[in-house]
Enzyme design. Sequence first.
Site, PDB file in Angstrom:
ATOM      1  N   ASP A   1      -1.013  -6.162  -0.265  1.00 27.68           N
ATOM      2  CA  ASP A   1      -1.439  -5.534   0.987  1.00 27.68           C
ATOM      3  C   ASP A   1      -2.951  -5.336   1.013  1.00 27.68           C
ATOM      4  O   ASP A   1      -3.543  -4.907   0.014  1.00 27.68           O
ATOM      5  CB  ASP A   1      -0.777  -4.158   1.143  1.00 27.68           C
ATOM      6  CG  ASP A   1       0.425  -4.181   2.059  1.00 27.68           C
ATOM      7  OD1 ASP A   1       0.516  -5.075   2.915  1.00 27.68           O
ATOM      8  OD2 ASP A   1       1.279  -3.286   1.917  1.00 27.68           O
TER       9      ASP A   1
ATOM     10  N   ASP B   1       0.832  -1.211   0.000  1.00 29.88           N
ATOM     11  CA  ASP B   1       0.000   0.000   0.000  1.00 29.88           C
ATOM     12  C   ASP B   1       0.863   1.256   0.000  1.00 29.88           C
ATOM     13  O   ASP B   1       0.350   2.369  -0.110  1.00 29.88           O
ATOM     14  CB  ASP B   1      -0.997  -0.001   1.161  1.00 29.88           C
ATOM     15  CG  ASP B   1      -0.349  -0.147   2.527  1.00 29.88           C
ATOM     16  OD1 ASP B   1       0.897  -0.203   2.602  1.00 29.88           O
ATOM     17  OD2 ASP B   1      -1.089  -0.228   3.529  1.00 29.88           O
ATOM     18  N   SER B   2       2.181   1.077   0.066  1.00 26.74           N
ATOM     19  CA  SER B   2       3.106   2.190  -0.142  1.00 26.74           C
ATOM     20  C   SER B   2       2.961   2.773  -1.543  1.00 26.74           C
ATOM     21  O   SER B   2       3.494   3.851  -1.832  1.00 26.74           O
ATOM     22  CB  SER B   2       4.551   1.727   0.080  1.00 26.74           C
ATOM     23  OG  SER B   2       4.818   0.536  -0.642  1.00 26.74           O
TER      24      SER B   2
ATOM     25  N   GLU C   1       8.941  -4.557  11.278  1.00 23.14           N
ATOM     26  CA  GLU C   1       9.361  -3.245  10.779  1.00 23.14           C
ATOM     27  C   GLU C   1       9.844  -2.338  11.896  1.00 23.14           C
ATOM     28  O   GLU C   1       9.168  -2.145  12.911  1.00 23.14           O
ATOM     29  CB  GLU C   1       8.231  -2.552  10.017  1.00 23.14           C
ATOM     30  CG  GLU C   1       8.638  -1.182   9.481  1.00 23.14           C
ATOM     31  CD  GLU C   1       7.698  -0.616   8.443  1.00 23.14           C
ATOM     32  OE1 GLU C   1       7.957   0.519   7.979  1.00 23.14           O
ATOM     33  OE2 GLU C   1       6.713  -1.292   8.085  1.00 23.14           O
TER      34      GLU C   1
ATOM     35  N   LYS D   1      -1.482  -9.404   2.881  1.00 28.48           N
ATOM     36  CA  LYS D   1      -0.772  -8.989   4.095  1.00 28.48           C
ATOM     37  C   LYS D   1      -1.657  -8.077   4.922  1.00 28.48           C
ATOM     38  O   LYS D   1      -2.262  -7.146   4.395  1.00 28.48           O
ATOM     39  CB  LYS D   1       0.543  -8.285   3.764  1.00 28.48           C
ATOM     40  CG  LYS D   1       1.326  -7.850   5.023  1.00 28.48           C
ATOM     41  CD  LYS D   1       2.748  -7.450   4.703  1.00 28.48           C
ATOM     42  CE  LYS D   1       2.824  -6.084   4.055  1.00 28.48           C
ATOM     43  NZ  LYS D   1       2.398  -4.992   4.996  1.00 28.48           N
TER      44      LYS D   1
ATOM     45  N   GLU E   1      -1.701  -5.694   8.544  1.00 27.70           N
ATOM     46  CA  GLU E   1      -0.936  -5.069   9.617  1.00 27.70           C
ATOM     47  C   GLU E   1      -1.650  -5.275  10.941  1.00 27.70           C
ATOM     48  O   GLU E   1      -2.876  -5.139  11.020  1.00 27.70           O
ATOM     49  CB  GLU E   1      -0.766  -3.570   9.355  1.00 27.70           C
ATOM     50  CG  GLU E   1       0.131  -3.245   8.178  1.00 27.70           C
ATOM     51  CD  GLU E   1       0.355  -1.744   8.035  1.00 27.70           C
ATOM     52  OE1 GLU E   1       0.024  -0.994   8.985  1.00 27.70           O
ATOM     53  OE2 GLU E   1       0.847  -1.318   6.976  1.00 27.70           O
TER      54      GLU E   1
END
EC number: 2.1.2.11
Length: 277
Positions: A81, A42-43, A179, A110, A112
């Site tokens: 993501d 999602d970056s 991270e 993925k 978070e």
Amino acid sequence: MLLNILDIQAKKGLEKIACLTAYTFPMARILDEHCDLILVGDSVGQTVYGMESTLSVTLDIMIAHGKAVVKARSKALVVVDMPFASYYTPELAYKNASRILSETGCDAVKLEGGVCVAEEIAFLVARGIPVMGHVGLMPQHFNQLGGYKCQGKTDSSRQHIKEDAKAVCEAGAFCVVLECISPSLAAELTQELPVPTIGIGASNACDGQILVVDDMLGQSSRYPKFVKRFADLEHTIKDAVVGYVRAVKCSEFPGDEHCYSDGPHLRVFRAHPHHAQ
């Protein structure tokens, strides 16, 4: 041969796992030749769309870029993501994750979070959707975390991250991203967790590493401390653009070698324009 989640897991403790992000077909095609895992992160919101954070990235954006990346791969495992607010209940997580897998053809998603998303992870895994975990600094939680800061510096924060990582693994995640945590905590988690750890700003104690490809290639003058720039594409691109503009302004481009020769029809047209009509 396509890698699967079992291939990634089998590398733990034996071979470092090389991962990078990709958002486009051309970049994914290059990465696929060398990387074990490609993350459609999602970056993309910041690197491609100029957003201030990942919070504005939508499911449709992730699916569009996921499709492009999957079309380019012939070997690497592709993970997409799940964007912010797309998995806050097990049912919503399944609805959106199943759409991602079915529409992109990717191998996993993925999420978070740790303890707070363990139920969602377990729900997805039980229904055949592989999940990659992500603990420590979580960009989708940056408001709650007080910004993009190294995590686990206090005893309580360190314990919280350990609980998150354990919860993610117990829920069924096939690997977990660590991270921006200390090297000692990364080493401890890598030793304790039964699944591979993928570090980003978490030292080489992890089973693998991941970076945002734009940062790694030096496409921006702004990048985190943990990034090593393996190229300087920002200046390479600038030099190329300056050279192109100069060549156009001076009528040096296009040259004869860049032009097409006249065919028979065009030669007739130029000699007898009225007859060629």
